[in-house]
Design a protein around this motif. Structure first.
Motif, PDB file in Angstrom:
ATOM      1  N   UNK A  27       0.856  -1.187   0.000  1.00 48.48           N
ATOM      2  CA  UNK A  27       0.000   0.000   0.000  1.00 48.48           C
ATOM      3  C   UNK A  27       0.892   1.237   0.000  1.00 48.48           C
ATOM      4  N   UNK A  28       0.616   2.166  -0.905  1.00 50.03           N
ATOM      5  CA  UNK A  28       1.380   3.421  -0.933  1.00 50.03           C
ATOM      6  C   UNK A  28       0.924   4.291   0.233  1.00 50.03           C
ATOM      7  N   UNK A  29       1.881   4.954   0.874  1.00 52.97           N
ATOM      8  CA  UNK A  29       1.547   5.808   2.016  1.00 52.97           C
ATOM      9  C   UNK A  29       2.535   6.963   2.112  1.00 52.97           C
ATOM     10  N   UNK A  30       2.209   8.065   1.430  1.00 54.49           N
ATOM     11  CA  UNK A  30       3.108   9.215   1.406  1.00 54.49           C
ATOM     12  C   UNK A  30       3.293   9.831   2.780  1.00 54.49           C
TER      13      UNK A  30
ATOM     14  N   UNK B 153       6.355   3.383  -6.913  1.00 53.23           N
ATOM     15  CA  UNK B 153       5.461   2.397  -6.289  1.00 53.23           C
ATOM     16  C   UNK B 153       5.231   1.219  -7.235  1.00 53.23           C
ATOM     17  N   UNK B 154       4.908   1.501  -8.473  1.00 48.01           N
ATOM     18  CA  UNK B 154       4.647   0.435  -9.442  1.00 48.01           C
ATOM     19  C   UNK B 154       5.889  -0.412  -9.699  1.00 48.01           C
ATOM     20  N   UNK B 155       7.053   0.224  -9.743  1.00 43.55           N
ATOM     21  CA  UNK B 155       8.304  -0.505  -9.931  1.00 43.55           C
ATOM     22  C   UNK B 155       8.599  -1.384  -8.710  1.00 43.55           C
ATOM     23  N   UNK B 156       8.328  -0.873  -7.511  1.00 42.03           N
ATOM     24  CA  UNK B 156       8.519  -1.655  -6.296  1.00 42.03           C
ATOM     25  C   UNK B 156       7.616  -2.898  -6.315  1.00 42.03           C
ATOM     26  N   UNK B 157       6.352  -2.717  -6.685  1.00 44.68           N
ATOM     27  CA  UNK B 157       5.418  -3.842  -6.779  1.00 44.68           C
ATOM     28  C   UNK B 157       5.941  -4.869  -7.789  1.00 44.68           C
ATOM     29  N   UNK B 158       6.407  -4.374  -8.927  1.00 44.47           N
ATOM     30  CA  UNK B 158       6.951  -5.251  -9.975  1.00 44.47           C
ATOM     31  C   UNK B 158       8.139  -6.060  -9.462  1.00 44.47           C
ATOM     32  N   UNK B 159       9.038  -5.414  -8.734  1.00 36.74           N
ATOM     33  CA  UNK B 159      10.215  -6.110  -8.195  1.00 36.74           C
ATOM     34  C   UNK B 159       9.816  -7.167  -7.164  1.00 36.74           C
ATOM     35  N   UNK B 160       8.832  -6.873  -6.345  1.00 33.02           N
ATOM     36  CA  UNK B 160       8.358  -7.858  -5.362  1.00 33.02           C
ATOM     37  C   UNK B 160       7.706  -9.046  -6.061  1.00 33.02           C
ATOM     38  N   UNK B 161       6.993  -8.787  -7.139  1.00 35.49           N
ATOM     39  CA  UNK B 161       6.362  -9.869  -7.905  1.00 35.49           C
ATOM     40  C   UNK B 161       7.414 -10.799  -8.516  1.00 35.49           C
ATOM     41  N   UNK B 162       8.573 -10.257  -8.875  1.00 33.67           N
ATOM     42  CA  UNK B 162       9.647 -11.084  -9.428  1.00 33.67           C
ATOM     43  C   UNK B 162      10.117 -12.119  -8.407  1.00 33.67           C
ATOM     44  N   UNK B 163      10.041 -11.782  -7.136  1.00 38.71           N
ATOM     45  CA  UNK B 163      10.501 -12.688  -6.083  1.00 38.71           C
ATOM     46  C   UNK B 163       9.383 -13.638  -5.640  1.00 38.71           C
ATOM     47  N   UNK B 164       8.189 -13.105  -5.393  1.00 35.78           N
ATOM     48  CA  UNK B 164       7.111 -13.900  -4.816  1.00 35.78           C
ATOM     49  C   UNK B 164       6.119 -14.448  -5.845  1.00 35.78           C
ATOM     50  N   UNK B 165       6.057 -13.842  -7.026  1.00 31.95           N
ATOM     51  CA  UNK B 165       5.080 -14.241  -8.031  1.00 31.95           C
ATOM     52  C   UNK B 165       3.863 -13.333  -8.018  1.00 31.95           C
ATOM     53  N   UNK B 166       3.256 -13.171  -9.170  1.00 30.36           N
ATOM     54  CA  UNK B 166       2.100 -12.279  -9.327  1.00 30.36           C
ATOM     55  C   UNK B 166       0.958 -12.623  -8.377  1.00 30.36           C
ATOM     56  N   UNK B 167       0.716 -13.909  -8.185  1.00 28.43           N
ATOM     57  CA  UNK B 167      -0.437 -14.337  -7.397  1.00 28.43           C
ATOM     58  C   UNK B 167      -0.268 -14.082  -5.902  1.00 28.43           C
TER      59      UNK B 167
ATOM     60  N   UNK C  45      -3.066  -1.861  -2.839  1.00 29.65           N
ATOM     61  CA  UNK C  45      -4.118  -0.869  -2.743  1.00 29.65           C
ATOM     62  C   UNK C  45      -4.143  -0.118  -4.062  1.00 29.65           C
ATOM     63  N   UNK C  46      -4.692   1.086  -4.048  1.00 24.04           N
ATOM     64  CA  UNK C  46      -4.722   1.945  -5.232  1.00 24.04           C
ATOM     65  C   UNK C  46      -3.935   3.197  -4.907  1.00 24.04           C
ATOM     66  N   UNK C  47      -2.933   3.485  -5.723  1.00 27.47           N
ATOM     67  CA  UNK C  47      -2.075   4.640  -5.470  1.00 27.47           C
ATOM     68  C   UNK C  47      -2.922   5.904  -5.349  1.00 27.47           C
ATOM     69  N   UNK C  48      -2.689   6.678  -4.301  1.00 18.83           N
ATOM     70  CA  UNK C  48      -3.308   7.974  -4.025  1.00 18.83           C
ATOM     71  C   UNK C  48      -4.794   7.893  -3.688  1.00 18.83           C
ATOM     72  N   UNK C  49      -5.333   6.689  -3.531  1.00 17.68           N
ATOM     73  CA  UNK C  49      -6.739   6.558  -3.150  1.00 17.68           C
ATOM     74  C   UNK C  49      -6.882   6.707  -1.642  1.00 17.68           C
ATOM     75  N   UNK C  50      -8.069   7.080  -1.215  1.00 19.45           N
ATOM     76  CA  UNK C  50      -8.397   7.063   0.202  1.00 19.45           C
ATOM     77  C   UNK C  50      -8.814   5.639   0.536  1.00 19.45           C
ATOM     78  N   UNK C  51      -8.041   5.008   1.405  1.00 19.94           N
ATOM     79  CA  UNK C  51      -8.261   3.593   1.718  1.00 19.94           C
ATOM     80  C   UNK C  51      -8.399   3.400   3.216  1.00 19.94           C
ATOM     81  N   UNK C  52      -9.053   2.320   3.573  1.00 23.31           N
ATOM     82  CA  UNK C  52      -9.094   1.861   4.953  1.00 23.31           C
ATOM     83  C   UNK C  52      -8.487   0.471   4.967  1.00 23.31           C
ATOM     84  N   UNK C  53      -7.666   0.210   5.979  1.00 21.98           N
ATOM     85  CA  UNK C  53      -7.024  -1.098   6.101  1.00 21.98           C
ATOM     86  C   UNK C  53      -7.508  -1.798   7.353  1.00 21.98           C
ATOM     87  N   UNK C  54      -7.847  -3.052   7.199  1.00 26.36           N
ATOM     88  CA  UNK C  54      -8.195  -3.919   8.316  1.00 26.36           C
ATOM     89  C   UNK C  54      -7.024  -4.879   8.458  1.00 26.36           C
ATOM     90  N   UNK C  55      -6.243  -4.694   9.539  1.00 27.02           N
ATOM     91  CA  UNK C  55      -4.985  -5.424   9.705  1.00 27.02           C
ATOM     92  C   UNK C  55      -5.039  -6.266  10.973  1.00 27.02           C
TER      93      UNK C  55
END
Length: 146
Positions: free
Chosen positions: A76-79, A106-120, A125-135
């Motif tokens: 999740x992006x969090x400026x 942010x998108x490049x970071x996500x891409x790099x993480x997918x290279x290690x863990x896989x797309x699935x 989250x959505x970049x710059x969106x107002x989000x709520x997280x249940x953690x």
């Protein structure tokens, strides 16, 4: 660049009160790009976040990564992680990278993480969106990378 990494049993991202994405056991990564960051840092941060040994092995020792446990990652992006409160009580966010470039990071970071863990295994989250997280933080275990 800053990342807050939390070991979680589950995490859901809500946008407009609807579940946008969710993960079960794994890590939540709150990601912030700051002015002066360069693309070389992205690979280092992605490597750290995907390989941090913060999950317990059979002896109760934190020696396994999210990759080792076949876990998932929520990014999740969090400026606001760039906020500075040296003076007064209102955070100063001028250290945050400008939005268009921050989105690329942010998108490049996500891409790099997918290279290690896989797309699935990666949810976002959505970049710059107002989000709520249940953690549901497990431990709690929280690591700050900067």
């Amino acid at each position: 660049m800053k990342c807050v990494v939390q070991r979680v049993d589950s995490c859901k991202v809500f946008i407009d009160d609807d579940v946008y994405s969710k993960i079960d056991k794994g890590v939540l990564v709150l990601f912030c790009a700051e002015k002066g960051d360069d693309y070389d840092k992205i690979k280092w941060f992605a490597d750290k976040c995907t390989n941090l040994r913060i999950f317990s092995d059979e002896n109760g020792k934190m020696s396994l990564s999210v990759k080792d446990i076949d876990g998932e990652m929520m990014i999740v992006s969090q400026f606001t992680l760039a906020g500075v409160v040296k003076k007064g009580r209102r955070p100063d966010f001028t250290g945050a990278m400008e939005p268009e470039l921050a989105r690329e990071f942010y998108e490049k970071f996500v891409e790099e993480c997918k290279k290690v863990l896989g797309d699935d295994k990666i949810k976002t989250g959505v970049f710059a969106a107002s989000m709520k997280l249940d953690i549901l933080n497990n431990g709690p275990v929280t690591i700050i990378l900067q």
